[in-house]
Design an enzyme around this catalytic site. Structure first.
Site, PDB file in Angstrom:
ATOM      1  N   LYS C  78       0.840  -1.201   0.000  1.00 33.24           N
ATOM      2  CA  LYS C  78       0.000   0.000   0.000  1.00 33.24           C
ATOM      3  C   LYS C  78       0.873   1.247   0.000  1.00 33.24           C
ATOM      4  O   LYS C  78       1.896   1.295   0.697  1.00 33.24           O
ATOM      5  CB  LYS C  78      -0.905  -0.032   1.231  1.00 33.24           C
ATOM      6  CG  LYS C  78      -2.006   1.016   1.233  1.00 33.24           C
ATOM      7  CD  LYS C  78      -2.891   0.847   2.479  1.00 33.24           C
ATOM      8  CE  LYS C  78      -4.063   1.809   2.505  1.00 33.24           C
ATOM      9  NZ  LYS C  78      -4.929   1.613   3.688  1.00 33.24           N
ATOM     10  N   SER C 153      -9.775   1.573   2.730  1.00 30.10           N
ATOM     11  CA  SER C 153      -8.916   2.381   1.863  1.00 30.10           C
ATOM     12  C   SER C 153      -7.844   1.581   1.122  1.00 30.10           C
ATOM     13  O   SER C 153      -7.276   2.101   0.168  1.00 30.10           O
ATOM     14  CB  SER C 153      -8.235   3.455   2.704  1.00 30.10           C
ATOM     15  OG  SER C 153      -7.362   2.869   3.638  1.00 30.10           O
ATOM     16  N   SER C 177      -9.759  -0.767   6.941  1.00 28.10           N
ATOM     17  CA  SER C 177      -9.211  -0.504   5.613  1.00 28.10           C
ATOM     18  C   SER C 177      -8.592  -1.695   4.890  1.00 28.10           C
ATOM     19  O   SER C 177      -8.359  -1.613   3.694  1.00 28.10           O
ATOM     20  CB  SER C 177      -8.183   0.626   5.670  1.00 28.10           C
ATOM     21  OG  SER C 177      -8.851   1.856   5.674  1.00 28.10           O
TER      22      SER C 177
END
Ligand code: ZN
Lengths: 102, 480, 481
Positions: C78, C153, C177
């Site tokens: 990420k 996310s 997330s």
């Protein structure tokens, strides 16, 4: 609270947060702030059902281990910062005052 | 008019070794700009602070020395404001009103009033352990510089914020308090007080019938006294004219020797304090406390009292204590000699004076001769081999300029035949001899002086010279 | 359902020589080449030649018996996790072009065990969002249905897994997330016990809530990744001084499983979600698991409590971004305070601004007690309650109350968006580990189930995940497309 979440209050928040908003953002956030703050205010309401609850800042309430010398992690600014932001003496150049040129 | 002063003293823990939350150097001076930095003290996202053991121990020792209430757990908080020298745009500190727990709440600082030689004390409201910001340079005037130029070498250096209660009675007392505090911090190994910018003082001062005025940016103890005197006078004059002293913040202009109102109106700040989620509380356990107590073994006060108890005058005792290498020498040499007062005088007055005279750095350990050498000199005097004046006048200057020299070569040659010298002088000074014999006793002193002079730099004991002179003069008298 | 190999299967195949890391790398690169243009799972990608070179290195290591724990496994990271070899933007324009001068601890640990990091995955700006649509680098699409979001996310991490653009992925989980994307992409996501994984190098959003979290195609994969990345890190003061073995020996014995279902909370879910959830629970009880319905005190206030704390911490963490120590565009002059307001105004997107301003609001004088302080108190109530319940059972909920929304569908109303996190925030508030595994498909859209366990019960949670995979048959799901 009503007063605080009006767009007047938004100006103060924007000033503290150093955050410029355009007109569209201003109107969207003005509307949302009021709704969100009302939503978040439920939290304090629930506390009325409880006695004195101490705040919880660190979830395990453990105490930290102090550092003894680890390893040298020094870096050079030029490893990550645009060269033009570093002056010839190695200091970081930051805009400071509005002054006319020359 | 009655004055009340409170101080907020920021002192860097320059001797902590590392910065507060990373392993960069706590003594940042001498590094090229931005070369004593890492992701943590640059506040890069994802880099996390971890408090160092040493800075925390030093802060605890400071708190203990002021008999503080020390919390069971220290809690760091974030204080937010935007400024170029603050890389995260928040400072990690210990604000107690937003969940923080500072290293000291409610203490008492005792300091020596070096005018009256009495101990005084002032209340301490709190001591915070926090991080210092970076340093900013401007092109010329701060108000007209197009850019700020930031060096983050200082960013993250451990800083103690010591806040006194507003109960200091005079500018001079304020100065003596800070001087004592710095000495204390030097003794526990936290601070080198002579480093440039190692401490800064903000003072608040009010006179009877006036509001409190804040004076910022005071960088030396001398300036502190000057700034406060200036301010006390200014405020007194206003009150005496029947005016009102308004609450305001002023800036000390050291070059002009005056305080000036801050031109930039300070914003009404909201610091958005809250406990730093990256930093769980620091448990103040037995091990930390005993480590802190360990470095508190010697304080200036304990030392001063010990030295004074040996019959040494306060001025001299303080002269020794206020110069740590001197007190180190004294404590070592004291075990080797029996005349402590002589030792005190040699170290605290004459050797120190000589070093100063020669422009040596009194606070540098290597400027001082080893304790055994000093003790050796004292013993020479104790045994009557040399007079104190001889040592002071002929040996100390040489030792001061060459502190590692052995003593023997520094000792002046002794006059081996005092009688010959006396004879020579008596022959030459027939007028003085006549005077003496005709009853003017003072002439004897003159003659002694002449004998010492005739020794031409060789060591001679004036008492012996006098003895010998008297013998000879008696002979002459008898002869008629 | 189409399948793709899991990390565990790959490692076995590498060991037996059935395939090798180079072949694996080629397959992953092909998938990226085919799908990335549309899906947008990555913000930046490593040069493919260098990936293949590393894979070749790994191949040789397997050949000579010197393979490390994750030798040749390809990982998407990420883009809010710092890497010194690839830009790290956190999905924000304000960090576009920033290359950190250091690696996150987890990145160091994975690379040390032979993992190959292929790129940085897309995310909602600074991880603030539940759909992936708040990225400054464009939304990520769901490989199972390109008109829908993959959840956020950690949108890119879920998406790259589903389409085979990585073997495993790292996300971060502040309020769900990794678990929302796992549920929406038929993958597995685990939010570890707070402090089990070092946060050093994670660009912070809500420090007291979040953990870097593994995502994978199976519970076992997640365990294998977690085993390498977890454990004490002296660079993170909130890191727990533990190094537990988190890899289960096999699926849990269903008869040993006790589940607690917060009935009224689950009742808030959409019908298809509820249906999928309860049918999985039925299968588990059918195998011998016991189930209780519980009411959790304070649970209905968990979401506003979570958001209050998260926005407060976010406002603080994001103060540092003002255009001086980070890349900046435009005129670099003028009054400092005007300059930074402008930089921040131009650099942050609307959701980030909304949360920063809310954060300032809840921390500001006069409001701090009513908002922030109150939230920290309710957090204690929630934590104590969840700790008590998870001592006797795993709490089971759907991962999300809704199916993956269509792009744009949830964007307009922040409160509706926040509601997607209703189940996941419980674990972040309480610090407890929580696992999301696929529970099935509802009209071809994946659904996920969440289990919350007691502190440091990752190993048993993951063995429960393995059991669920046995029952659903969903493991290594591949959104072919
Ligand atoms: Zn550093």
């Amino acid at each position: 609270m009503e007063e605080s979440t009006s767009c007047g209050a938004l100006e103060r928040l924007v000033e503290i947060a150093k955050l410029e908003l355009n007109d569209e953002e201003r109107s969207v956030i003005c509307r949302d702030l009021e709704r969100i703050s009302r939503y978040l205010s439920q939290v304090s309401a629930i506390l009325e059902n409880y006695g004195d609850v101490p705040p919880l800042y660190h979830v395990w309430e453990e105490s930290l281990a102090l550092r003894s010398r680890e390893r040298d992690r020094r870096v050079s600014l030029s490893d990550f910062l645009d060269a033009w932001k570093i002056d010839s003496g190695g200091r970081v150049k930051v805009p400071w005052r509005e002054v006319g040129r020359g | 008019m009655r004055v009340r002063i409170g101080l907020e003293i920021h002192v860097q823990l320059s001797n902590a070794g590392t910065k507060l939350f990373c392993d960069c150097d706590s003594e940042y001076r001498g590094f090229p700009p931005n070369s004593n930095v890492c992701p943590v003290c640059l506040g890069l996202p994802g880099a996390l602070p971890v408090p160092g053991r040493r800075p925390v121990v030093l802060a605890l020792a400071t708190a203990l020395s002021m008999k503080c209430k020390i919390p069971e757990r220290l809690v760091f908080t974030r204080k937010h404001y935007f400024y170029p020298d603050l890389p995260k745009n928040y400072q990690i500190t210990q604000f107690e009103k937003a969940g923080g727990a500072p290293v000291c709440l409610e203490g008492e600082l005792e300091y020596l009033d070096t005018d009256s030689w009495e101990w005084r004390s002032v209340g301490i409201s709190r001591i915070n352990l926090e991080e210092d910001p970076g340093r900013t340079y401007y092109e010329g005037d701060i108000l007209r510089s197009r850019y700020a130029y930031v060096d983050y070498n200082r960013s993250g250096v451990p800083l103690l914020e010591i806040v006194t209660k507003p109960e200091i009675p005079s500018p001079r007392q304020a100065r003596m308090l800070v001087e004592y505090l710095l000495l204390l911090l030097e003794y526990i190994g936290a601070v080198n007080p002579r480093l440039e910018g190692v401490f800064r003082v903000d003072a608040n001062i009010s006179v009877e019938g006036g509001e409190r005025v804040e004076v910022k940016n005071i960088g030396s103890t001398l300036d502190l006294e000057k700034a406060l005197k200036f301010e006390a006078k200014r405020q007194t004059a206003i009150v005496e004219r029947g005016g009102r002293v308004e609450r305001e913040t002023r800036h000390w202009d050291s070059a002009r020797g005056m305080t000036k109102p801050l031109r930039l109106k300070e914003e009404e700040a909201d610091y958005l304090y809250f406990p730093d989620p990256d930093l769980p509380p620091v448990e103040v356990g037995k091990d930390l406390l005993s480590e802190a107590i360990g470095i508190l073994k010697t304080t200036p006060r304990s030392l001063f009292e010990r030295i004074s108890s040996m019959g040494i005058r306060s001025e001299i005792a303080w002269s020794i204590v206020s110069t740590p290498p001197a007190s180190k020498r004294f404590l070592e040499a004291e075990k080797m000699v029996s005349d402590k007062r002589l030792l005190g005088r040699m170290i605290g007055v004459d050797l120190k004076g000589e070093l100063k005279e020669q422009g040596r750095d009194l606070h540098k350990d290597s400027a001082w001769p080893p304790a055994e050498r000093i003790a050796e000199l004292v013993k020479l005097v104790e045994r009557g081999e040399y007079t104190y004046d001889t040592i002071k006048g002929l040996v100390l200057p040489k030792l001061a300029s060459n502190p590692l020299s052995p003593i023997q070569p520094l000792l002046p040659e002794k006059v081996d035949d005092v009688k010959a010298l006396v004879d020579e002088v008596l022959k030459r000074e027939s007028k003085a001899v006549r005077d003496y014999l005709s009853g003017r006793g003072k002439a004897l002193n003159y003659l002694v002086g002449q004998v010492v002079r005739a020794a031409k730099g060789k060591a001679i004991d004036p008492r012996k010279a006098r003895e010998e002179l008297l013998n000879k003069l008696r002979e002459l008298e008898a002869r008629g | 359902m189409m399948r793709q190999p899991t990390v565990h299967e790959l490692l076995e195949a590498f060991r037996h020589g059935d395939t090798d890391p180079v072949e694996n790398a080629h397959r992953v690169i092909e998938n990226i080449a085919r799908r990335e243009g549309k899906i947008n799972a990555y913000i930046s990608l490593e040069d493919f030649d260098s990936v293949l070179e590393k894979a070749e290195d790994s191949r040789r290591r397997w050949m000579r018996g010197a393979a490390r724990k994750l030798e040749g496994i390809i990982i998407g990271v990420k883009d809010n996790i710092s890497t010194s070899f690839l830009p790290t933007t956190a999905g924000s324009r304000i960090l576009d072009g920033y290359v950190p001068p250091f690696d996150a601890t987890v990145v160091e640990r994975l690379q040390k065990e032979g993992a190959i990091i292929i790129g940085k995955t897309n995310l909602d700006e600074f991880a603030m969002g539940s759909t992936g649509e708040f990225s400054a680098f464009g939304p990520t699409r769901n490989p199972w249905d390109e008109e829908r979001v993959p959840g956020g996310s950690s949108s890119g991490s879920g998406a790259c897994l589903a389409y085979g653009g990585c073997n495993a992925a790292l996300g971060s989980d502040t309020g769900g997330s990794v678990r929302l994307p796992a549920a929406y992409t038929a993958t597995v996501g685990l939010k570890p016990t707070y402090g089990l994984v070092s946060r050093y190098g994670l660009i912070p959003y809500g420090n007291s809530l979040e953990q870097i979290s593994p995502m994978g195609l199976s519970s076992l994969d997640v365990a294998l990744i977690l085993q390498v990345m977890s454990g004490y890190d002296p660079l993170d003061a909130t890191s727990l001084n533990v190094n537990p073995d988190v890899v289960p020996e096999g699926p849990a014995d269903p008869e040993s499983i006790r589940l607690c279902i917060p009935g009224s909370l689950v009742g808030m879910s959409d019908e298809p979600v509820k249906k999928s959830f309860y049918s999985l629970i039925d299968r588990l009880t059918g195998e011998g698991a016991s189930v209780d319905t519980v009411e959790i005190e304070g649970v209905e206030k968990a979401l506003p409590t979570y958001y209050t704390i998260a926005v407060a911490e976010a406002a603080s963490n994001l103060a540092r971004f003002e255009g001086t120590l980070y890349p900046s565009r435009g005129d670099y002059s003028g009054d400092y305070w005007r300059f930074i307001s402008k930089s921040r105004g131009e650099g942050f997107g609307i959701e980030v601004k909304r949360r920063i301003l809310m954060g300032v609001y809840v921390l500001s004088e006069g409001y701090r007690d009513e908002y922030y302080l109150a939230a920290t108190k309710v957090r204690r109530i929630v934590r104590d309650e969840l700790a008590r319940i998870t001592k006797k059972c795993f709490i089971a909920t759907p991962a999300s109350p809704v199916l993956p929304p269509k792009l744009g569908e949830a964007l307009g109303d922040p409160l509706k968006l926040y509601a997607m996190d209703a189940y996941t925030v419980l674990a972040n508030l309480s610090g407890l580990p929580a696992l999301v595994v696929p529970s099935g498909f509802s009209s071809n859209l994946p659904t996920g189930v969440q289990f919350i366990g007691g502190k440091l019960t990752e190993r048993s949670l993951l063995s429960l995940g393995m059991l669920v995979e046995e029952l659903t048959g969903i493991r290594g799901a591949y959104a072919g497309g």
